[in-house]
Write an enzyme that holds these catalytic residues in place. Structure first.
Site, PDB file in Angstrom:
ATOM      1  N   HIS B  70      77.758 -31.449  55.667  1.00 57.60           N
ATOM      2  CA  HIS B  70      78.527 -30.464  56.437  1.00 57.60           C
ATOM      3  C   HIS B  70      77.686 -29.879  57.577  1.00 57.60           C
ATOM      4  O   HIS B  70      78.192 -29.651  58.689  1.00 57.60           O
ATOM      5  CB  HIS B  70      79.011 -29.364  55.486  1.00 57.60           C
ATOM      6  CG  HIS B  70      79.606 -28.180  56.178  1.00 57.60           C
ATOM      7  ND1 HIS B  70      78.955 -26.977  56.270  1.00 57.60           N
ATOM      8  CD2 HIS B  70      80.787 -28.033  56.833  1.00 57.60           C
ATOM      9  CE1 HIS B  70      79.719 -26.119  56.944  1.00 57.60           C
ATOM     10  NE2 HIS B  70      80.830 -26.730  57.295  1.00 57.60           N
ATOM     11  N   GLU B  73      77.747 -32.249  60.317  1.00 59.99           N
ATOM     12  CA  GLU B  73      79.058 -32.191  60.998  1.00 59.99           C
ATOM     13  C   GLU B  73      79.022 -31.113  62.102  1.00 59.99           C
ATOM     14  O   GLU B  73      79.488 -31.337  63.217  1.00 59.99           O
ATOM     15  CB  GLU B  73      80.153 -31.898  59.974  1.00 59.99           C
ATOM     16  CG  GLU B  73      81.542 -31.734  60.565  1.00 59.99           C
ATOM     17  CD  GLU B  73      82.244 -30.511  60.019  1.00 59.99           C
ATOM     18  OE1 GLU B  73      82.467 -29.573  60.797  1.00 59.99           O
ATOM     19  OE2 GLU B  73      82.559 -30.489  58.797  1.00 59.99           O
ATOM     20  N   HIS B  74      78.448 -29.942  61.779  1.00 57.96           N
ATOM     21  CA  HIS B  74      78.315 -28.899  62.809  1.00 57.96           C
ATOM     22  C   HIS B  74      77.427 -29.371  63.964  1.00 57.96           C
ATOM     23  O   HIS B  74      77.723 -29.125  65.130  1.00 57.96           O
ATOM     24  CB  HIS B  74      77.691 -27.643  62.191  1.00 57.96           C
ATOM     25  CG  HIS B  74      78.685 -26.754  61.516  1.00 57.96           C
ATOM     26  ND1 HIS B  74      78.837 -25.425  61.840  1.00 57.96           N
ATOM     27  CD2 HIS B  74      79.580 -27.001  60.534  1.00 57.96           C
ATOM     28  CE1 HIS B  74      79.780 -24.883  61.087  1.00 57.96           C
ATOM     29  NE2 HIS B  74      80.242 -25.819  60.271  1.00 57.96           N
ATOM     30  N   GLU B 150      79.349 -19.140  57.274  1.00 55.46           N
ATOM     31  CA  GLU B 150      80.573 -19.831  56.842  1.00 55.46           C
ATOM     32  C   GLU B 150      80.677 -19.784  55.320  1.00 55.46           C
ATOM     33  O   GLU B 150      81.739 -19.540  54.754  1.00 55.46           O
ATOM     34  CB  GLU B 150      80.587 -21.279  57.341  1.00 55.46           C
ATOM     35  CG  GLU B 150      81.883 -22.007  56.992  1.00 55.46           C
ATOM     36  CD  GLU B 150      81.957 -23.429  57.533  1.00 55.46           C
ATOM     37  OE1 GLU B 150      81.045 -23.838  58.280  1.00 55.46           O
ATOM     38  OE2 GLU B 150      82.941 -24.129  57.201  1.00 55.46           O
TER      39      GLU B 150
END
Lengths: 435, 447
Positions: B70, B73-74, B150
């Site tokens: 993840h 992904e950012h 997040e």
């Protein structure tokens, strides 16, 4: 037919689709019900949207939550069918009905197949015209609503929203949760629900749009069978209200690791001549996701949050400007400092020509992309009617956006952005912040 | 007003005729370098969705760097050899589009939704970041703060999310599905540029990717663009089969209590290990879909009937199963007790209802209603090409084939009552399950 006609402009490096041109028909049923229709026969179903203006704000004095509970009960038994029989009937037709109450309207969203349209409409008619409000259904749904109200009391986002609404609107219906409180909902009787039904679901405040596999004539007959038996008139609409933005920071202590923040200031509505200038300004400030100034400063440069957003709020009786952000308790004070500084900077120095062009190409290019299915188009076109936009809005909206000048935006930035009245509500255990 | 005709008409429901499967208008190609290409046509509006799915998610991470899939992904929105940091999203926005990305256990996907004539630009930028990411050190620390915020927002601030995380960790004894996609907080804090780079080098390659283009696009034109931009990229020869640590035989029921002062509404939830949809072998999964619908799929389901209508023990009940998963998935039940009903009573009532469901056998009329709704869903989904695009992308990234996706509606229709009961007996075994109570800190209830 569902057509989005593209005209390409050569003014920018990336030429953009300039306008959406959905073919909306304005119809009136034999019984006198007005509706907007977009025919789209390629998939055998219809999306139907109804709006009853007024919604939860029409709760009678002392009956907060009555409209919301009433709306939640529409699919819990109607006509000859109790709650379970109604659910079985809906499932048997593979139709979907959703009923929601908010501050300004009751929304009914329905989807049904062409092959059993008549039966689906008969069921929906019973829910709207002949809801039973059976005692066992009332108690069952009341318990669900109260469970939700209790959960909201321990949810930082809900706590912040409730506090902000109360500060802005006090005793006006906008100032309290449309679901009511545990006390107010516990006290509601069946008569209150019947009264709310008579007050809210009436023809004088009704807006209709349909998209899909149906002709104008068939839609007219459908609407008469669905809606003709609703009462003609209901409760008077609430009065306009000016939200009170006191400025400053208001902290609500709540033991959670990340502080949740709502912020806002006065704004203007869709009917104001500067609306599109403000819309562009908001897009640049915090409305455009990763591209906005706040997102760049708070998230991309400093890593203070996962997301920071602003949005203009155009309610039927109040206009304002809101934003939201969340940061860990030890970082939220810095987040608020950065937001305040950006607010002041935007007011003092305005935007650049490049920012204006980027915002315009984003907003005008994104607009036709919204019209990409029966459900979305039905939703857009019914909201256009509620907001009194006029049937040509789809064709002219991008021209109005493109007419906004740099001077317009920088003038409204100076006139409207108001760091002194910018008000923050913080829910959490923020370090270095106090009321 | 009497509405007898509505009720009478229900008898005729099985006579409705719907197409068994919607015409998806799907084309499928494979490029020389191994990249899959799926095109789904819908020419009603000049809009296109462009997605690239990688067959790599959080369950493909190495131990100790949870959240790196993840995190990467950012970081894919930062600078590449040919684009500045943020340039891709800014370009999409300037073109009136929107873009985003998402990471799950089994896949990571990137998408843009734009006017159809912008497709080539999207393909050019997406193919660039598949192989040319720079990962500047100065952007690592800031973006790590973003993903920790997040996690704060999604998980730390939400007791139900923390509860699910703990419960999942107890459900999987060996598989990485027990580790949260976003990562354990202490491991996220230590994520480095090198960890992200390692993951990128291993998994981001055309032979590990699926291109899905949906909307107003011509399959041959998409294929030509895909060959031009994606087809020239080198495959990663070191890519291995996705043989991840698997579950051993589960032999002991697990129970947990999660207390948090922020819980207003306690509930009980149980998850059983369950088989997933496998290529060429989806019958059991189809029976589990039906089981979830019959047990807890809505107002007419068994749990609702027993716990909300016949008795008022619950304010909410549900059963959940998602068969799209590369490895063993889960089947879950939840009961939210009414006021004054203890969690033990709620759990007992849930168990009694499951038992009576198995004894009573399947309600044929209800099964027919569910099947009819699934057929109708094939009509409704044609209005939402993005949903179709997700369906194909997720299935292919989860190990299924185009043929599996297209056979699925018929397999669902063919499920028999015996198959549902058999799979229920096989899966609903408490030795293969974790039962969790989410409750407030000050609740006196112990058990």
């Amino acid at each position: 037919m569902l057509q989005v006609v593209l005209a390409v402009t050569a003014a920018f490096a990336f030429a953009l689709p300039a306008r959406a041109n959905v073919d909306i028909q304005e119809i009136t049923s034999p019984g006198g019900i007005d509706a907007w229709l977009v025919e789209e026969h390629s998939i055998p179903f219809v999306a139907l949207e109804l709006r009853f203006k007024g919604g939860a704000s029409l709760d009678a004095p002392g009956k907060r939550g009555a409209t919301s509970l009433m709306v939640n009960l529409l699919e819990e038994g109607a006509g000859d069918l109790d709650a379970r029989a109604f659910a079985r009937a809906t499932e048997s037709l593979a139709a979907s009905f959703s009923f929601r109450a908010n501050d300004d309207s009751v929304s009914v969203s329905a989807k049904f197949l062409s092959e059993n349209r008549g039966q689906a409409v008969a069921l929906l008619r019973d829910a709207l015209v002949n809801p039973r409000f059976d005692a066992d259904a009332i108690e069952r749904v009341r318990a669900q609503v109260i469970s939700g109200i209790r959960s909201d009391l321990k949810d930082p986002d809900s706590i912040a929203g409730t506090k902000f609404a109360a500060m802005l609107f006090g005793d006006h219906p906008y100032g309290s949760n449309e679901d009511g409180t545990e006390n107010s909902v516990s006290a509601l009787a069946r008569d209150d629900l019947v009264a709310a039904h008579q007050a809210v679901l009436t023809r004088d405040r009704l807006f209709v749009s349909a998209v899909g596999d149906i002709t104008a004539d068939d839609l007219g007959r459908l609407l008469d069978s669905l809606l003709a038996d609703l009462p003609e008139t209901g409760a008077p609409q609430p009065s306009d209200v000016t939200p009170e933005f006191a400025g400053g920071v208001h902290v609500i202590d709540f033991d959670t690791p990340q502080s949740v923040v709502l912020f806002g200031q006065p704004g203007i509505g869709l009917d104001h001549p500067d609306f599109f200038a403000v819309y562009v300004l908001d897009t640049i400030l915090g409305g455009s996701g990763l591209e906005s100034r706040l997102m760049r400063e708070v998230r991309e440069k400093r890593g203070l949050t996962y997301g920071v957003y602003t949005y203009t709020v155009d309610k039927d009786h109040a206009d304002y400007w809101m934003g939201s952000v969340a940061s860990a308790n030890d970082r939220v004070a810095e987040t608020i400092d950065v937001i305040r500084a950006e607010w002041q900077k935007l007011r003092d120095t305005g935007i650049t020509q490049e920012e204006l062009e980027d915002a315009k190409t984003y907003l005008t290019g994104a607009y036709p992309l919204r019209f990409d299915g029966n459900g979305p188009i039905a939703n857009i076109t019914v909201n256009m009617q509620v907001s009194d936009m006029g049937i040509d809005y789809v064709a002219t909206r991008n021209d109005r956006l493109n007419a906004v000048t740099l001077d317009d935006v920088n003038r409204v930035a100076r006139e409207l952005l108001d760091p002194d009245r910018l008000t923050f509500v913080v829910v959490g255990r923020p370090q270095g912040l106090s009321n | 007003m009497p509405m007898k005709r509505v009720f009478a008409s229900l008898v005729a429901l099985s006579a409705f005729i719907l197409p068994a499967a919607a015409d998806d208008q799907v084309s499928h190609f494979t490029l020389q370098n191994g990249m899959d290409v799926v095109v789904i046509e819908d020419h009603r509006a000049p809009v296109v969705v462009h997605m690239v799915w990688y067959r790599a998610g959080s369950a493909d991470e190495k131990p100790g760097v949870s959240g790196v899939a993840h995190f990467l992904e950012h970081l894919l929105f930062k600078a590449t050899e040919n684009m500045e940091s943020g340039e891709l999203s800014a370009t999409v926005a300037r073109n009136g589009g929107r873009d985003n990305a998402f990471t799950s256990y089994d896949y990571t996907a990137y998408y843009q939704r734009v006017a159809a004539d912008r497709l080539e630009l999207m393909i050019r930028m997406e193919s660039d970041r598949m192989v040319n990411l720079k990962l500047a050190e100065d952007e690592i620390a800031t973006e790590r703060d973003v993903i920790i915020e997040e996690r704060n927002q999604r998980t730390e601030n939400n007791p139900a999310a923390l509860f699910r995380e703990q419960k999942n960790a107890a459900l999987y004894l060996n598989h990485r599905y027990g580790v949260p996609v976003i990562g354990w907080r202490h491991e996220m804090e230590g994520l480095t540029r090198q960890a992200a780079l390692d993951y990128y080098k291993q998994f981001y390659a055309p032979n590990n990717a699926i291109l899905v283009v949906a909307g107003d696009a011509d399959p041959q034109e998409v294929l030509a663009l895909a060959e031009t931009y994606y087809g020239v990229l080198e495959p990663n020869p070191a890519l291995e089969a996705r043989n991840r640590p698997s579950e051993p035989r589960q032999m002991a029921e697990r129970r947990m209590i999660f207390r948090d002062a922020r819980v207003a509404q306690p509930y009980v939830s149980r998850s059983y290990i369950a088989p997933e949809r496998d290529p060429g072998d989806q019958k059991k999964a189809a029976a589990l879909v039906m089981l979830a619908e019959l047990l807890g799929g809505g107002q007419t389901s068994w749990l609702t009937e027993k716990l909300q209508f016949e008795t008022q023990k619950a304010v909410y009940t549900g059963a959940f199963y998602d068969g799209l998963s590369l490895d063993d998935t889960s089947f879950s039940l939840v009961v939210v007790p009414a006021e004054g009903v203890s969690l033990q009573d709620a759990e007992d009532a849930m168990d009694a209802a499951v038992k009576s469901f198995l004894e009573a056998g399947i309600d044929t009329e209800q099964l027919d209603r569910i099947k009819f709704q699934l057929r109708a869903a094939q009509v409704y989904v044609r209005d939402d090409v993005e949903k179709l695009a997700n369906r194909y992308g997720e299935a292919l990234a989860s190990g299924l084939t185009i043929e599996d996706v297209q056979a699925w509606p018929d397999i669902l229709q063919a499920v028999t009552e015996d198959e549902i009961l058999a799979v229920a007996h096989e899966v609903l075994v408490r030795d293969h399950a974790v039962t969790g109570w989410l409750m407030s800190e000050d609740s006196g209830e112990i058990n």
